[in-house]
Write an enzyme that holds these catalytic residues in place. Sequence first.
Site, PDB file in Angstrom:
ATOM      1  CG  PHE A  14      -2.329  -0.813   0.916  1.00 20.85           C
ATOM      2  CD1 PHE A  14      -3.220  -0.379  -0.013  1.00 20.85           C
ATOM      3  CD2 PHE A  14      -2.230  -2.328   1.457  1.00 20.85           C
ATOM      4  CE1 PHE A  14      -4.316  -1.312  -0.096  1.00 20.85           C
ATOM      5  CE2 PHE A  14      -3.254  -3.225   1.077  1.00 20.85           C
ATOM      6  CZ  PHE A  14      -4.261  -2.708   0.113  1.00 20.85           C
ATOM      7  CD  GLU A  15       2.626   3.731   3.456  1.00 22.40           C
ATOM      8  OE1 GLU A  15       3.030   4.818   2.713  1.00 22.40           O
ATOM      9  OE2 GLU A  15       2.035   3.946   4.316  1.00 22.40           O
TER      10      GLU A  15
END
Length: 144
Positions: A14-15
């Site tokens: 997700f990052e």
Amino acid sequence: MQINAQGINLIKQFEGLRLSAYQDSVGIWTIGYGHTGDEVHAGMVITAAQAAQLLLQDLSHFETGVSELVSVPLNSNQFSALVSFSYNVGLEDLGASTLLRLLNEQNYVGAAQQFPCWDHAGNQVLPGLLRRRMAEQALFLQAV
């Protein structure tokens, strides 16, 4: 406790990995796997190895913070989901959250139901944040 591989992979997914500094959705300078700090600035560039090292340093801080905030037993997946959550929203927000209050009251199901509530940034609903919260919720609820 330490974050497990599933939790690390969730954060990385997700990052994303960005080797050049950028401003996130609310204007905070960010680099690597979502690393922020006073040293991150426009024009900053790092290597993938440096990004991995920054992630490990950051995770240590969040592992300690989650351990200090949570007063009930957690399994590895629950702990890892909370580290991912706090890595994204911050330990202060976790500390003030209904999620943490319910968890520390041993209401694990109620705590898990709180993850999707954290889908806003800059007063806007972000579909990517909702996807992340749902992944964190799923990890939190996954038996070890």
